[in-house]
Design a protein around this motif. Sequence first.
Motif, PDB file in Angstrom:
ATOM      1  N   ARG A 344     -34.453 -57.571 -31.569  1.00 44.06           N
ATOM      2  CA  ARG A 344     -34.241 -59.004 -31.740  1.00 44.06           C
ATOM      3  C   ARG A 344     -34.303 -59.428 -33.197  1.00 44.06           C
ATOM      4  NH1 ARG A 344     -38.847 -61.501 -29.088  1.00 44.06           N
ATOM      5  NH2 ARG A 344     -39.847 -59.521 -29.603  1.00 44.06           N
ATOM      6  N   ALA A 345     -34.496 -58.437 -34.095  1.00 36.96           N
ATOM      7  CA  ALA A 345     -34.599 -58.732 -35.527  1.00 36.96           C
ATOM      8  C   ALA A 345     -35.693 -59.760 -35.800  1.00 36.96           C
ATOM      9  CB  ALA A 345     -33.257 -59.214 -36.083  1.00 36.96           C
ATOM     10  N   ALA A 346     -36.822 -59.591 -35.115  1.00 35.05           N
ATOM     11  CA  ALA A 346     -37.922 -60.544 -35.244  1.00 35.05           C
ATOM     12  C   ALA A 346     -39.155 -59.843 -35.809  1.00 35.05           C
ATOM     13  CB  ALA A 346     -38.250 -61.155 -33.886  1.00 35.05           C
ATOM     14  N   ILE A 347     -39.901 -60.584 -36.613  1.00 33.01           N
ATOM     15  CA  ILE A 347     -41.210 -60.095 -37.058  1.00 33.01           C
ATOM     16  C   ILE A 347     -42.155 -60.211 -35.864  1.00 33.01           C
ATOM     17  CG2 ILE A 347     -43.176 -60.549 -38.573  1.00 33.01           C
ATOM     18  CD1 ILE A 347     -41.183 -61.585 -40.644  1.00 33.01           C
ATOM     19  N   PRO A 348     -42.822 -59.117 -35.493  1.00 34.42           N
ATOM     20  CA  PRO A 348     -43.677 -59.170 -34.296  1.00 34.42           C
ATOM     21  C   PRO A 348     -44.929 -59.998 -34.537  1.00 34.42           C
ATOM     22  CG  PRO A 348     -43.950 -57.063 -35.394  1.00 34.42           C
ATOM     23  CD  PRO A 348     -42.826 -57.769 -36.111  1.00 34.42           C
ATOM     24  N   SER A 349     -45.408 -60.598 -33.476  1.00 31.90           N
ATOM     25  CA  SER A 349     -46.645 -61.375 -33.579  1.00 31.90           C
ATOM     26  C   SER A 349     -47.880 -60.493 -33.517  1.00 31.90           C
ATOM     27  CB  SER A 349     -46.710 -62.412 -32.453  1.00 31.90           C
ATOM     28  OG  SER A 349     -46.684 -61.750 -31.185  1.00 31.90           O
ATOM     29  N   MET A 350     -47.711 -59.266 -32.989  1.00 31.88           N
ATOM     30  CA  MET A 350     -48.864 -58.375 -32.829  1.00 31.88           C
ATOM     31  C   MET A 350     -48.434 -56.924 -32.983  1.00 31.88           C
ATOM     32  SD  MET A 350     -50.632 -56.211 -30.462  1.00 31.88           S
ATOM     33  CE  MET A 350     -50.352 -56.695 -28.762  1.00 31.88           C
ATOM     34  N   ALA A 351     -49.302 -56.127 -33.552  1.00 35.00           N
ATOM     35  CA  ALA A 351     -49.118 -54.677 -33.626  1.00 35.00           C
ATOM     36  C   ALA A 351     -50.424 -54.031 -33.184  1.00 35.00           C
ATOM     37  CB  ALA A 351     -48.767 -54.241 -35.043  1.00 35.00           C
ATOM     38  N   SER A 352     -50.316 -52.922 -32.471  1.00 32.74           N
ATOM     39  CA  SER A 352     -51.522 -52.281 -31.939  1.00 32.74           C
ATOM     40  C   SER A 352     -51.482 -50.773 -32.152  1.00 32.74           C
ATOM     41  CB  SER A 352     -51.671 -52.572 -30.444  1.00 32.74           C
ATOM     42  OG  SER A 352     -50.640 -51.934 -29.712  1.00 32.74           O
ATOM     43  N   ALA A 353     -52.649 -50.186 -32.179  1.00 36.36           N
ATOM     44  CA  ALA A 353     -52.790 -48.727 -32.277  1.00 36.36           C
ATOM     45  C   ALA A 353     -53.983 -48.296 -31.442  1.00 36.36           C
ATOM     46  CB  ALA A 353     -52.990 -48.300 -33.726  1.00 36.36           C
ATOM     47  N   ASP A 354     -53.815 -47.201 -30.727  1.00 36.11           N
ATOM     48  CA  ASP A 354     -54.907 -46.584 -29.985  1.00 36.11           C
ATOM     49  C   ASP A 354     -55.439 -45.418 -30.797  1.00 36.11           C
ATOM     50  OD1 ASP A 354     -54.487 -48.358 -27.931  1.00 36.11           O
ATOM     51  OD2 ASP A 354     -53.278 -46.972 -26.744  1.00 36.11           O
ATOM     52  N   LEU A 355     -56.754 -45.371 -30.943  1.00 31.84           N
ATOM     53  CA  LEU A 355     -57.415 -44.342 -31.742  1.00 31.84           C
ATOM     54  C   LEU A 355     -58.243 -43.431 -30.853  1.00 31.84           C
ATOM     55  CD1 LEU A 355     -58.792 -46.611 -34.643  1.00 31.84           C
ATOM     56  CD2 LEU A 355     -56.540 -45.524 -34.470  1.00 31.84           C
ATOM     57  N   SER A 356     -58.293 -42.165 -31.206  1.00 31.75           N
ATOM     58  CA  SER A 356     -59.148 -41.196 -30.527  1.00 31.75           C
ATOM     59  C   SER A 356     -60.005 -40.507 -31.581  1.00 31.75           C
ATOM     60  CB  SER A 356     -58.303 -40.150 -29.780  1.00 31.75           C
ATOM     61  OG  SER A 356     -59.123 -39.142 -29.206  1.00 31.75           O
ATOM     62  N   ILE A 357     -61.310 -40.679 -31.470  1.00 36.89           N
ATOM     63  CA  ILE A 357     -62.250 -40.081 -32.422  1.00 36.89           C
ATOM     64  C   ILE A 357     -62.999 -38.952 -31.727  1.00 36.89           C
ATOM     65  CG2 ILE A 357     -64.213 -40.491 -33.956  1.00 36.89           C
ATOM     66  CD1 ILE A 357     -63.403 -43.417 -34.074  1.00 36.89           C
ATOM     67  N   ARG A 358     -62.990 -37.775 -32.332  1.00 33.91           N
ATOM     68  CA  ARG A 358     -63.728 -36.620 -31.825  1.00 33.91           C
ATOM     69  C   ARG A 358     -64.965 -36.413 -32.700  1.00 33.91           C
ATOM     70  NH1 ARG A 358     -61.467 -35.533 -26.794  1.00 33.91           N
ATOM     71  NH2 ARG A 358     -59.207 -35.717 -26.957  1.00 33.91           N
ATOM     72  N   THR A 359     -66.117 -36.376 -32.054  1.00 39.46           N
ATOM     73  CA  THR A 359     -67.377 -36.219 -32.777  1.00 39.46           C
ATOM     74  C   THR A 359     -67.936 -34.819 -32.555  1.00 39.46           C
ATOM     75  OG1 THR A 359     -68.667 -37.061 -30.914  1.00 39.46           O
ATOM     76  CG2 THR A 359     -67.876 -38.671 -32.524  1.00 39.46           C
ATOM     77  N   VAL A 360     -68.931 -34.461 -33.341  1.00 39.24           N
ATOM     78  CA  VAL A 360     -69.588 -33.166 -33.203  1.00 39.24           C
ATOM     79  C   VAL A 360     -71.073 -33.376 -32.950  1.00 39.24           C
ATOM     80  CG1 VAL A 360     -67.889 -31.961 -34.637  1.00 39.24           C
ATOM     81  CG2 VAL A 360     -69.934 -32.970 -35.705  1.00 39.24           C
ATOM     82  N   VAL A 361     -71.729 -32.300 -32.517  1.00 41.86           N
ATOM     83  CA  VAL A 361     -73.163 -32.363 -32.258  1.00 41.86           C
ATOM     84  C   VAL A 361     -73.891 -32.837 -33.519  1.00 41.86           C
ATOM     85  CG1 VAL A 361     -75.209 -31.006 -31.711  1.00 41.86           C
ATOM     86  CG2 VAL A 361     -73.063 -30.585 -30.477  1.00 41.86           C
TER      87      VAL A 361
END
Length: 507
Positions: A344-361
């Motif tokens: 639609r050649a439009a600037i979006p009102s929202m952008a999203s990202a899903d993050l996955s963080i892996r931790t260690v002991v």
Amino acid sequence: MPSQPSSEHDTSEHDTSDGRTADGGDTLDDAVAAYLEADRTHMIDRLAEWVRIPSVAGVPERRSNLLRSAHWLAGEMRSIGFPVTEIWHADEGEAVHGAWCDAPGAPTVLVYSHHDVRATKEENWDQTSPFDPVARDGRLYGRGSSDAKGQVAAHLWGVRAHLAATGRTSPAVNLKLLVEGEEEAGSPGLARLLDEHREELAADLVVFSDTLLWRTDHPAACTSVRGMLGARLEVYGPFTDIHSGAVSGAAPNPAIELGRLLGQLHDDRGRITLPGFYDSVPDLPQERRDELAKLPFDDEDWLARSHTRSVGGEAGYTVLERLWERPALEVIAMTAGDPRGVSRAAIPSMASADLSIRTVVGQSVHEVADQLRAWVDERVDGRFGHELTVSMPTAQEAYRTPEIRALGTLVGAMAKGFRVDVDAVGRMGNAGGGPADLLATAVDAPILFFGTGLVEDNWHDSDESVRFDVLAAGAATTAHLWSALGAMTPEEALAAATGAAAGATTD
């Protein structure tokens, strides 16, 4: 520790700790291998029947299939001889519990896995449709064939082989199974199940079967899993999507802001930039580095098996160290604008990202969640709105297996199962997570990891498959493991390992 039927260890005629069958014939190794070879077609057919049930997690219209999958598994366990089989209802999928506890004085072992599977995109599958399994070139293709119905099938097959090879009428250990139906959704109801069924699940030892092996020609015992924390970041720009020709150059673009933020998550040495993130990450012991360095590895083999384009990551560490002993942060989804259809050649009102963080002991997922919140609040430009949602109900802590004699016993069983010298069984970790720490805490028992997956099995991806010979080797491993552990008392199995052997034997 669970109470045992008797304090006197079972030394019945079925004790095969000397490596021979009950009738004094061929060695246990040969008897197990012969049974598995003769039963291979039947086992593959049974697994294929189970894979046909689309027990997809987190999809409401597939919910009934989770119950069908649970009933299939319960019936299969009853056909083997499990005197106790129950279906427990959790938040998003049924769990199956089985118990066969007729070994006075022997350890009680709880096997954990799952029967739910990941959603599929059928158009991306080339070998077959996801739930129309086919056997081809030594592999079974289909969703769940490896993760994790194949791993559960290997355990069931291993119990059959154990009984057939030893002549026993019940396992040499007190055996319990817990196969949940919502692991792919983050196990939201597992903590409740563990609390409600604490007595039924009491065990001396947990065998966690939702992990990978290293290579078919070089098996390795997994001794750790990383923790997991998921989060979703939404950045808001205009109040509505708006034509770029009207406001371009003056309006706040959330896609650009989100891209700027994601680009700052790692520094130029590949280190994660959350404040204090590495404060609780322990130094990597040289002993562990040496263990991982013994595994055969080269970049070309890894890139081919993992289907990745290149090697990268935190400077100063090898690929295997990055995978199993260092934390990681990945972006697993991004959305903005018109990802499908005509623009639609439009600037979006929202952008999203899903993050996955892996931790260690050493790290805490609660501390990491606070670090992520502080990082986002500090770095989002004031021209934008934002919301960060951290998935604490499905967060999982990292876990490492203690050096107990049972770990060495598993190594010895793997050597027999995979028909390699015991010195060829290496040590590895698991790059993913799982509810290991939750299980260890709730059951108050240490975790052993043993799975039959390979990185090339394409978990969570198109054309998931499992190798027949790996399933057979996994079944043989558990058949030998039950015989070896059955020759011990619980105290012996949980005793601290000494020396290089760490009890690496099935005697």
